[in-house]
Scaffold this active site. Structure first.
Site, PDB file in Angstrom:
ATOM      1  N   SER A 152     -18.769  53.267  30.815  1.00 56.91           N
ATOM      2  CA  SER A 152     -17.369  52.849  30.830  1.00 56.91           C
ATOM      3  C   SER A 152     -16.477  53.947  30.247  1.00 56.91           C
ATOM      4  O   SER A 152     -16.429  55.052  30.790  1.00 56.91           O
ATOM      5  CB  SER A 152     -17.229  51.523  30.076  1.00 56.91           C
ATOM      6  OG  SER A 152     -15.986  50.921  30.333  1.00 56.91           O
ATOM      7  N   ASP A 237     -18.947  43.825  38.876  1.00 63.05           N
ATOM      8  CA  ASP A 237     -18.233  44.260  37.678  1.00 63.05           C
ATOM      9  C   ASP A 237     -16.760  43.851  37.810  1.00 63.05           C
ATOM     10  O   ASP A 237     -16.069  44.304  38.716  1.00 63.05           O
ATOM     11  CB  ASP A 237     -18.354  45.788  37.577  1.00 63.05           C
ATOM     12  CG  ASP A 237     -17.791  46.342  36.288  1.00 63.05           C
ATOM     13  OD1 ASP A 237     -16.843  45.768  35.740  1.00 63.05           O
ATOM     14  OD2 ASP A 237     -18.289  47.399  35.854  1.00 63.05           O
ATOM     15  N   HIS A 272     -20.637  44.492  34.191  1.00 63.40           N
ATOM     16  CA  HIS A 272     -20.288  45.674  33.402  1.00 63.40           C
ATOM     17  C   HIS A 272     -21.091  45.798  32.104  1.00 63.40           C
ATOM     18  O   HIS A 272     -20.956  46.795  31.396  1.00 63.40           O
ATOM     19  CB  HIS A 272     -18.794  45.614  33.055  1.00 63.40           C
ATOM     20  CG  HIS A 272     -18.192  46.915  32.607  1.00 63.40           C
ATOM     21  ND1 HIS A 272     -17.989  47.986  33.446  1.00 63.40           N
ATOM     22  CD2 HIS A 272     -17.745  47.316  31.377  1.00 63.40           C
ATOM     23  CE1 HIS A 272     -17.431  48.983  32.784  1.00 63.40           C
ATOM     24  NE2 HIS A 272     -17.274  48.609  31.518  1.00 63.40           N
TER      25      HIS A 272
END
Length: 293
Positions: A152, A237, A272
């Site tokens: 991320s 996600d 995610h």
């Protein structure tokens, strides 16, 4: 620069040692903690390969250590793994703790140019400069056999570190990275706060520009040794659907540069979080080991 480290904790794990250390950072001007996994091979072999892992928003050095299961694969390949915190700590600057996506736990791996952030929020220089020096001075590693990885916000950090420092890292492995921060809400908030509100000025700043901190733009200009990148993304996600990640923009940029070999994989059903990360961690260590072991 102080190269002295202090052991905070140590636990046996897969025959090696999962440690946490702290040191006084001259770049960030505070005490910083970082994880170090020493594989079983560290007792007998010299100049071990090293992986740096950068975590995402809200994380400390603990998230990757406790949730990813990377130690099993680092032990298998004999890789030292270093993972820093995600921002400076302990300053209580105005606005520093007001939101999860800016300030503490959200350093975005840039060198801030705006007040009050520019004195301490210099995570880019910390990750690419000070930390490797401290690690090399204290542990049995060969920094010439380095890879960088992240998730991320940390995926964004890993990409810009690899792209802006040709040859420093033999490969780059990322999970659901913020791939085009100049064009997503997370990135524009961070860049505005750390680098200034005027988006056009980001590109004209002679020292640090948004292009330099945006992997999609930087990939177009990359001119160095062949760079191997593995990018995994979950199709479910929520941040992909909210246009926070934009990996397709990064993939398009890489397709136009023959010096970058991007393996971009989409995975149905994955989101995610760390269940996604741990599901493909073995693939990522096999990929990195191929280039640094």
């Amino acid at each position: 620069m102080s190269k002295t480290v202090k052991l905070v904790s140590q636990s046996k794990c897969y025959g090696g040692l999962q440690c946490v250390y702290e040191h006084e950072s001259s770049i960030l001007k505070c005490t910083m903690k970082f994880g170090v996994y020493l594989p079983p091979q560290h007792e007998k072999k010299k100049n071990l390969p090293i992986v740096y892992y950068l975590s995402g928003l809200t994380c400390t050095e603990q998230n990757y250590i406790m949730k990813s299961g990377f130690q099993r694969y680092a032990a298998k390949h004999g890789i030292v793994v270093v993972n820093p915190d995600t921002s400076p700590r302990g300053f209580d600057l105005a606005g520093e703790h007001e939101s999860y996506d800016f300030g503490s736990g959200a350093g975005f791996y840039v060198n801030a140019t705006e007040e009050p952030w520019k004195t301490n929020y210099r995570m880019y220089s910390y990750v690419t400069g000070e930390m490797p020096t401290v690690v090399q001075s204290n542990f049995n590693v060969n920094v010439g056999r380095s890879a960088i990885s992240g998730h991320s916000m940390g995926g964004h950090g890993a990409l810009i570190a690899a792209l802006r420092n040709p040859g420093k890292y033999k490969c780059c492995s990322v999970f659901a990275p913020i791939s085009n921060p100049s064009e997503c809400p997370w990135g524009t908030k961070a860049f505005s706060g750390y680098l200034g509100d005027n988006k056009s000025a980001w590109k004209n700043n002679p020292v640090y520009t948004s292009d330099q901190y945006d992997a999609t733009f930087t990939a177009k200009e990359y001119d160095g040794p062949k760079l191997e990148i593995l990018l995994d993304q979950g199709e479910d996600d929520p941040y992909l659907n909210d246009k926070q990640l934009l990996p397709e923009n990064f993939a398009n940029a890489c397709s136009g540069n023959k010096l970058i070999n991007l393996n971009f994989r989409m995975h149905p059903g994955y989101d995610h979080g760390y269940f996604f990360i741990m599901s493909f961690m073995e693939d990522h260590f096999n990929f990195m080991a191929k280039h640094i072991c």
